[in-house]
Structure formats: C-alpha cells, structure tokens
Design a protein around this motif. Structure first.
Motif, PDB file in Angstrom:
ATOM      1  N   ARG A   1       0.827  -1.210   0.000  1.00  0.00           N
ATOM      2  CA  ARG A   1       0.000   0.000   0.000  1.00  0.00           C
ATOM      3  C   ARG A   1       0.861   1.259   0.000  1.00  0.00           C
ATOM      4  N   ASN A   2       1.928   1.263   0.771  1.00  0.00           N
ATOM      5  CA  ASN A   2       2.832   2.420   0.785  1.00  0.00           C
ATOM      6  C   ASN A   2       3.479   2.631  -0.577  1.00  0.00           C
ATOM      7  N   ASP A   3       3.906   1.548  -1.209  1.00  0.00           N
ATOM      8  CA  ASP A   3       4.506   1.649  -2.547  1.00  0.00           C
ATOM      9  C   ASP A   3       3.495   2.163  -3.570  1.00  0.00           C
ATOM     10  N   MET A   4       2.243   1.709  -3.452  1.00  0.00           N
ATOM     11  CA  MET A   4       1.202   2.154  -4.383  1.00  0.00           C
ATOM     12  C   MET A   4       0.872   3.629  -4.179  1.00  0.00           C
ATOM     13  N   MET A   5       0.850   4.088  -2.944  1.00  0.00           N
ATOM     14  CA  MET A   5       0.568   5.503  -2.692  1.00  0.00           C
ATOM     15  C   MET A   5       1.721   6.375  -3.184  1.00  0.00           C
ATOM     16  N   THR A   6       2.940   5.878  -3.083  1.00  0.00           N
ATOM     17  CA  THR A   6       4.080   6.603  -3.639  1.00  0.00           C
ATOM     18  C   THR A   6       3.930   6.726  -5.147  1.00  0.00           C
ATOM     19  N   ALA A   7       3.509   5.657  -5.793  1.00  0.00           N
ATOM     20  CA  ALA A   7       3.286   5.688  -7.244  1.00  0.00           C
ATOM     21  C   ALA A   7       2.158   6.646  -7.599  1.00  0.00           C
ATOM     22  N   ALA A   8       1.115   6.691  -6.786  1.00  0.00           N
ATOM     23  CA  ALA A   8      -0.030   7.564  -7.057  1.00  0.00           C
ATOM     24  C   ALA A   8       0.368   9.032  -7.012  1.00  0.00           C
ATOM     25  N   GLN A   9       1.299   9.379  -6.148  1.00  0.00           N
ATOM     26  CA  GLN A   9       1.694  10.774  -5.981  1.00  0.00           C
ATOM     27  C   GLN A   9       2.803  11.182  -6.941  1.00  0.00           C
ATOM     28  N   ALA A  10       3.346  10.240  -7.670  1.00  0.00           N
ATOM     29  CA  ALA A  10       4.418  10.547  -8.616  1.00  0.00           C
ATOM     30  C   ALA A  10       3.842  11.143  -9.891  1.00  0.00           C
ATOM     31  N   GLY A  11       4.711  11.725 -10.687  1.00  0.00           N
ATOM     32  CA  GLY A  11       4.296  12.278 -11.972  1.00  0.00           C
ATOM     33  C   GLY A  11       3.942  11.170 -12.946  1.00  0.00           C
ATOM     34  N   ASP A  12       3.320  11.553 -14.052  1.00  0.00           N
ATOM     35  CA  ASP A  12       2.858  10.559 -15.022  1.00  0.00           C
ATOM     36  C   ASP A  12       3.993   9.705 -15.577  1.00  0.00           C
ATOM     37  N   THR A  13       5.157  10.309 -15.795  1.00  0.00           N
ATOM     38  CA  THR A  13       6.261   9.553 -16.379  1.00  0.00           C
ATOM     39  C   THR A  13       6.819   8.516 -15.409  1.00  0.00           C
ATOM     40  N   GLU A  14       6.848   8.849 -14.135  1.00  0.00           N
ATOM     41  CA  GLU A  14       7.386   7.921 -13.135  1.00  0.00           C
ATOM     42  C   GLU A  14       6.349   6.926 -12.643  1.00  0.00           C
ATOM     43  N   ARG A  15       5.074   7.265 -12.769  1.00  0.00           N
ATOM     44  CA  ARG A  15       4.009   6.462 -12.175  1.00  0.00           C
ATOM     45  C   ARG A  15       4.011   5.025 -12.670  1.00  0.00           C
ATOM     46  N   LYS A  16       4.095   4.820 -13.981  1.00  0.00           N
ATOM     47  CA  LYS A  16       4.054   3.459 -14.523  1.00  0.00           C
ATOM     48  C   LYS A  16       5.238   2.638 -14.034  1.00  0.00           C
ATOM     49  N   GLU A  17       6.395   3.265 -13.981  1.00  0.00           N
ATOM     50  CA  GLU A  17       7.594   2.569 -13.526  1.00  0.00           C
ATOM     51  C   GLU A  17       7.467   2.175 -12.046  1.00  0.00           C
ATOM     52  N   LEU A  18       7.007   3.115 -11.220  1.00  0.00           N
ATOM     53  CA  LEU A  18       6.835   2.829  -9.796  1.00  0.00           C
ATOM     54  C   LEU A  18       5.745   1.788  -9.566  1.00  0.00           C
ATOM     55  N   LEU A  19       4.684   1.864 -10.352  1.00  0.00           N
ATOM     56  CA  LEU A  19       3.590   0.907 -10.228  1.00  0.00           C
ATOM     57  C   LEU A  19       4.061  -0.500 -10.579  1.00  0.00           C
ATOM     58  N   ALA A  20       4.752  -0.634 -11.696  1.00  0.00           N
ATOM     59  CA  ALA A  20       5.255  -1.950 -12.104  1.00  0.00           C
ATOM     60  C   ALA A  20       6.227  -2.502 -11.064  1.00  0.00           C
ATOM     61  N   GLY A  21       7.070  -1.633 -10.518  1.00  0.00           N
ATOM     62  CA  GLY A  21       8.006  -2.060  -9.483  1.00  0.00           C
ATOM     63  C   GLY A  21       7.294  -2.505  -8.211  1.00  0.00           C
ATOM     64  N   ALA A  22       6.250  -1.787  -7.820  1.00  0.00           N
ATOM     65  CA  ALA A  22       5.501  -2.130  -6.605  1.00  0.00           C
ATOM     66  C   ALA A  22       4.803  -3.475  -6.755  1.00  0.00           C
ATOM     67  N   VAL A  23       4.185  -3.711  -7.909  1.00  0.00           N
ATOM     68  CA  VAL A  23       3.486  -4.972  -8.132  1.00  0.00           C
ATOM     69  C   VAL A  23       4.489  -6.129  -8.197  1.00  0.00           C
TER      70      VAL A  23
END
Length: 135
Positions: A79-101
């Motif tokens: 959940r913490n990783d997903m919230m970090t991805a949610a608050q990131a910019g569009d370019t970083e979001r997909k990368e952070l999301l894939a990493g979190a999953v």
C-alpha cells in the motif's frame, strides 16, 4: 410577524444571488474548477489505495495464521509503494507501479504456496484492472 421576517430574508438572499457582479461570478467559477481538479486528483489517488479485507483474502487463499500475519505486513508495504506511485508524476508512475506490483508478487512468493500465489496474482491483476490502473 415570522412570515414577514422569512419573506424579507428570502427576498434579500435572492437579490444577493442575482446581484453578483461578473468578477465575483468568475472567481466562484475559478474556485469551482480548482475544487473539481483537486477532487479528480483525490479520486485518482484513492484508486491506488490497495487495501483489502485480510480475513476474506485469507479465506479465499486458505491462509494459515502465520501466512496471515506475513501477508498483513506485506500488504502495508504494498500500500505504501502504491501511494508513492499515485503521488508521482505521469512519467514515473508506470515505472513505480510496475516495481511495486513486481516487488509484492516476489515477496508473496516467499509466503504463499504456488497455488495460493496463482490465485493472489489473479486477484491483484483483477483489482488493478477494475480500478483503472495500468501496470
């Protein structure tokens, strides 16, 4: 007498509503647009809050008590990783999301049996798809 007061208050409030000048109306419209934008961002962030009923997950996957405790701790991290991805910019979001999953699945593979992990992957993918989150 009360009717007179109610009538006067209603008349004054309607007069004030119709007497708003153009600058006041534009300011109100600008505030409304800002509120809509903030609400849209909050809705977007809310869709990334991956919290689920741990008891139901345990029943669905057939988890033991030790597995439940481990899954609960891993869920907090996820959940913490997903919230970090949610608050990131569009370019970083997909990368952070894939990493979190990927991180969550990797950690869950240490806790769950292969059958449980298969069901868990299906549940996570379905949850992300239903919330409109693309990995």
């Amino acid at each position: 007498m009360k009717r007179l007061y109610v009538t006067v208050v209603a008349l004054l409030s309607m007069t004030m509503t119709f007497a708003g000048n153009e600058n006041g109306m534009n300011a109100a419209e600008t505030n409304t647009n800002a509120e809509i934008s903030a609400t849209a961002q909050a809705d977007s962030t809310a869709s990334y809050d991956i919290s689920y009923n741990l008891r139901r997950l345990g029943e669905t996957l057939g988890l033991t008590l030790d597995q439940m405790n481990s899954v609960e701790a891993l869920n907090r991290t996820f959940r913490n990783d997903m919230m970090t991805a949610a608050q990131a910019g569009d370019t970083e979001r997909k990368e952070l999301l894939a990493g979190a999953v990927a991180k969550d699945i990797r950690y869950m593979s240490y806790v769950l049996t292969p059958e449980q992990l298969g069901k868990y992957e299906t549940l996570i993918n379905t949850t992300l798809t239903n919330r409109g989150i693309e990995k």
